[in-house]
Design an enzyme around this catalytic site. Structure first.
Site, PDB file in Angstrom:
ATOM      1  N   GLY A 280       0.789  -1.230   0.000  1.00 44.99           N
ATOM      2  CA  GLY A 280       0.000   0.000   0.000  1.00 44.99           C
ATOM      3  C   GLY A 280       0.819   1.277   0.000  1.00 44.99           C
ATOM      4  O   GLY A 280       1.989   1.306  -0.383  1.00 44.99           O
TER       5      GLY A 280
ATOM      6  N   GLY B  32       1.954  19.873   8.717  1.00 40.33           N
ATOM      7  CA  GLY B  32       1.710  18.629   9.448  1.00 40.33           C
ATOM      8  C   GLY B  32       2.904  17.691   9.269  1.00 40.33           C
ATOM      9  O   GLY B  32       3.977  18.112   8.792  1.00 40.33           O
ATOM     10  N   ALA B  33       2.698  16.423   9.632  1.00 35.05           N
ATOM     11  CA  ALA B  33       3.818  15.470   9.629  1.00 35.05           C
ATOM     12  C   ALA B  33       4.484  15.375   8.252  1.00 35.05           C
ATOM     13  O   ALA B  33       5.716  15.445   8.144  1.00 35.05           O
ATOM     14  CB  ALA B  33       3.324  14.104  10.076  1.00 35.05           C
ATOM     15  N   ILE B  34       3.683  15.257   7.189  1.00 29.60           N
ATOM     16  CA  ILE B  34       4.282  15.068   5.863  1.00 29.60           C
ATOM     17  C   ILE B  34       5.062  16.322   5.455  1.00 29.60           C
ATOM     18  O   ILE B  34       6.201  16.241   4.981  1.00 29.60           O
ATOM     19  CB  ILE B  34       3.200  14.691   4.821  1.00 29.60           C
ATOM     20  CG1 ILE B  34       2.656  13.293   5.154  1.00 29.60           C
ATOM     21  CG2 ILE B  34       3.747  14.733   3.396  1.00 29.60           C
ATOM     22  CD1 ILE B  34       1.539  12.807   4.259  1.00 29.60           C
TER      23      ILE B  34
ATOM     24  N   GLY C  28      -2.974  17.203   3.901  1.00 32.40           N
ATOM     25  CA  GLY C  28      -3.713  16.094   4.507  1.00 32.40           C
ATOM     26  C   GLY C  28      -4.189  15.086   3.483  1.00 32.40           C
ATOM     27  O   GLY C  28      -3.990  15.256   2.275  1.00 32.40           O
TER      28      GLY C  28
ATOM     29  N   GLY D 294       1.355  23.290   4.176  1.00 27.54           N
ATOM     30  CA  GLY D 294       0.916  22.337   5.209  1.00 27.54           C
ATOM     31  C   GLY D 294       2.072  21.984   6.124  1.00 27.54           C
ATOM     32  O   GLY D 294       3.091  21.456   5.672  1.00 27.54           O
TER      33      GLY D 294
ATOM     34  N   HIS E 187      23.676   3.746  30.710  1.00 25.80           N
ATOM     35  CA  HIS E 187      24.367   5.038  30.619  1.00 25.80           C
ATOM     36  C   HIS E 187      25.584   4.903  29.704  1.00 25.80           C
ATOM     37  O   HIS E 187      26.365   3.973  29.889  1.00 25.80           O
ATOM     38  CB  HIS E 187      24.837   5.495  31.997  1.00 25.80           C
ATOM     39  CG  HIS E 187      25.620   6.776  31.937  1.00 25.80           C
ATOM     40  ND1 HIS E 187      25.034   7.998  31.707  1.00 25.80           N
ATOM     41  CD2 HIS E 187      26.957   7.003  32.040  1.00 25.80           C
ATOM     42  CE1 HIS E 187      25.969   8.932  31.682  1.00 25.80           C
ATOM     43  NE2 HIS E 187      27.146   8.360  31.878  1.00 25.80           N
TER      44      HIS E 187
ATOM     45  N   CYS F 132       1.965   2.939   2.483  1.00 29.50           N
ATOM     46  CA  CYS F 132       3.068   2.949   3.445  1.00 29.50           C
ATOM     47  C   CYS F 132       4.363   2.451   2.800  1.00 29.50           C
ATOM     48  O   CYS F 132       5.386   3.128   2.846  1.00 29.50           O
ATOM     49  CB  CYS F 132       2.679   2.083   4.639  1.00 29.50           C
ATOM     50  SG  CYS F 132       3.938   2.041   5.905  1.00 29.50           S
TER      51      CYS F 132
ATOM     52  N   ASP G 100      -6.837   3.819   7.045  1.00 34.77           N
ATOM     53  CA  ASP G 100      -7.086   5.225   6.708  1.00 34.77           C
ATOM     54  C   ASP G 100      -8.502   5.499   6.214  1.00 34.77           C
ATOM     55  O   ASP G 100      -8.890   6.667   6.122  1.00 34.77           O
ATOM     56  CB  ASP G 100      -6.101   5.684   5.610  1.00 34.77           C
ATOM     57  CG  ASP G 100      -4.705   5.977   6.158  1.00 34.77           C
ATOM     58  OD1 ASP G 100      -4.461   5.703   7.342  1.00 34.77           O
ATOM     59  OD2 ASP G 100      -3.867   6.480   5.381  1.00 34.77           O
TER      60      ASP G 100
END
Ligand code: FAD
Length: 493
Positions: A38, A191-193, A279, A189, A471, A40, A319
């Protein structure tokens, strides 16, 4: 033949449903019209992260002098970049196709769900729905299932009046495949993209401008995360316009002009690439579900928390649902649907609040649970406290050359006050369960895994503060933030 499940769409939502159903002993058919994996695998998560990895290496090359290295950088080899990305995708794709062929009956073609018109008497448990699959040769095959799962994903959305020409004005579908980075890019835009593309292009020498209509980048994240990201972007020369409306995008030879208004102020931006990253919307065209009456006014499939629509035997994942548009949310929804169909007892719906949200910008941004504002709305100002720790005091953060913070939002008092160990909180305000964790900084998208356990299990800061981290490690920043929340700060003050 009637399968137990017919899944339409072989992206993360569809193949997760199919593979889990197979693991539960069900017989599954999967219909895919393009490539298994797809958005992704082919146009989203994986190609973008492969390109972001290249950008990250380049960031390191640019600070070679700080590291005491004498390096010269001669630019990008477009063919090499292409081969690297295609190689990553192709390896994953081959594996996925092999698994799909082993575990399902795979039908190649466009799937459409319709009521069974044959009027044949229905077998018990049969949904009465069939999937018509149209192959490349226009031949239609009817595939029957007791259950049908729609997993047809999403498509990039544009803004009214802006035409995507695919060359200069692009969506992420086209923009990802650059072999020569743009000279000047306007990203519409934040946003994330949008911020991921800014992160890819900036170290490659592109002059990047982001135009965001709301008042901050990543508007769904905690406001402090947005502020930190914007500050880091500005420091690295990325121009960010927030509260800015795109009035027009006009193609002009090999480039375009973008007219933007910010309040009464009008600005004209010139670019040789305009990325529309405003979006994505559900992809349900010609799938038959509109006719079946299961869409909301925005075109998403309406389901209950388990993914079941109102129609017996029709489900949806990924989606196409108005939930988090992320691949791992699609996986999780697929597992739940398959488990419900398999009759597994006590299946819980996907908890979207405790599903991590991830943005692979530089610095990375990741979060889980409630933002500070959401927590205060829900529990009141007195019911919520915040603890923050900077990566500037973290050895690995300093070595990586990046800063940022871990912010823990937690409850105060209430039932938590009675929990063992809370007594040593010197502030006198007992630290209740962790409600949200917001990380900006190196490897935030990996670190959020530990935070997800904390919020999902409603762990108390005092319990988390007692856990030992290696650590030096980036995880120490998470541990120190929990220690601050528990009232026992270590290095932080
Ligand atoms: P999709 O992946 O869109 O799959 C749907 C499938 O259905 C497709 O294969 C399609 O060909 C097929 N199909 C559609 N209609 C039919 C039909 N009628 N018949 C047969 N087959 C059909 N998410 C993350 O979690 N992490 C990330 O880093 C990330 N990065 C992203 C970067 C970009 C640039 C983009 C665009 C998205 C990104 N996402 C990321 C989001 C992620 O890609 C989606 O949330 C995810 O792919 C949704 O999965 P899905 O199965 O619902 O849909």
């Amino acid at each position: 033949m009637i399968h137990d499940i017919v899944v339409i769409g072989g992206g993360p939502g569809g193949y997760a449903t199919a593979f889990r159903a197979h693991a539960r002993g069900l017989d599954v058919a999967l219909v895919e019209r393009a490539e298994i994996g797809g958005t992704c695998l082919h146009r989203g998560c994986i190609p973008s992260k492969a390109t972001l990895h290249v950008a990250e290496v380049l960031e390191e090359v640019h600070r070679a002098d700080v590291l005491g290295l004498k390096l010269t950088y001669d630019g990008i080899d477009g063919d090499g970049l292409e081969a690297f990305r295609r190689g990553v995708i192709s390896g994953l794709h081959k594996g996925l196709v092999a698994l799909t062929e082993q575990r399902t009956t795979l039908h190649r073609g466009h799937g459409r769900v319709v009521r069974d018109g044959a009027g044949a008497p229905r077998a018990r448990g049969d949904s009465g729905l069939v999937v018509e699959v149209t192959g490349d040769d226009d031949e239609v095959t009817t595939v029957r299932g007791r259950h049908v799962v729609l997993a047809t994903g999403s498509v990039a959305r544009s803004i009214p009046g802006v035409e995507i020409d695919g060359e200069v004005v692009q969506t992420s579908d086209q923009a990802l495949w650059f072999t020569t980075p743009p000279r000047r890019a306007v990203i519409v835009g934040g946003g994330a993209i949008g911020v991921e593309f800014a992160t890819m292009w900036a170290p490659m020498g592109t002059e990047v401008t982001i135009v965001e209509a709301l008042d901050r980048l990543l508007p769904l994240e905690d406001a402090d995360s947005s502020k930190l990201l914007q500050r880091a972007f500005t420091r690295r020369g990325i121009d960010v316009h927030t509260g800015a409306r795109v009035e027009a995008v006009t193609r002009d030879g090999d480039g375009a002009t973008v007219e933007v208004s910010v309040g009464d102020d009008r600005r004209v931006l010139e670019a040789d690439r305009v990325l529309i990253a405003t979006g994505r919307g559900p992809r349900t065209d010609d799938t038959g579900v509109a006719e079946l009456g299961v869409l909301d006014e925005r075109g998403f499939v309406v389901t209950d928390a388990f993914g079941a629509t109102e129609l017996d035997g029709l489900w949806a994942v990924g989606d196409v649902r108005p939930t988090l548009a992320l691949a791992h949310a699609a996986f999780a929804e697929g597992f739940v649907v398959a488990d419900r169909i398999a009759g597994v007892e006590d299946v819980q719906p996907v908890d979207h609040v405790h599903t991590p949200r991830v943005t692979y910008s530089h610095p990375e941004v990741a979060s889980v649970g409630l933002t500070e504002v959401e927590a205060r709305e829900r529990f009141g100002d007195d019911g919520v406290a915040v603890a923050s720790v900077s990566f500037r005091g973290n050895a690995k953060g300093i070595i990586a050359g990046s800063d940022g913070t871990v912010k823990v939002v937690h409850a105060t008092g209430g039932a938590a006050a009675a929990a063992p160990g809370v007594g040593f909180d010197p502030t006198g305000r007992a630290a209740g369960p962790v409600l949200g964790v917001h990380i900006v900084g190196p490897h935030a998208t990996d670190l959020i895994g530990g935070a997800t356990l904390a919020t999902s299990w409603e762990a108390l800061p005092v319990e988390l503060a007692a856990i030992t981290h290696a650590h030096p490690s980036l995880e120490e920043a998470l541990g120190e933030a929990f220690q601050v929340a528990a009232g026992v700060p270590f290095h932080a003050h």
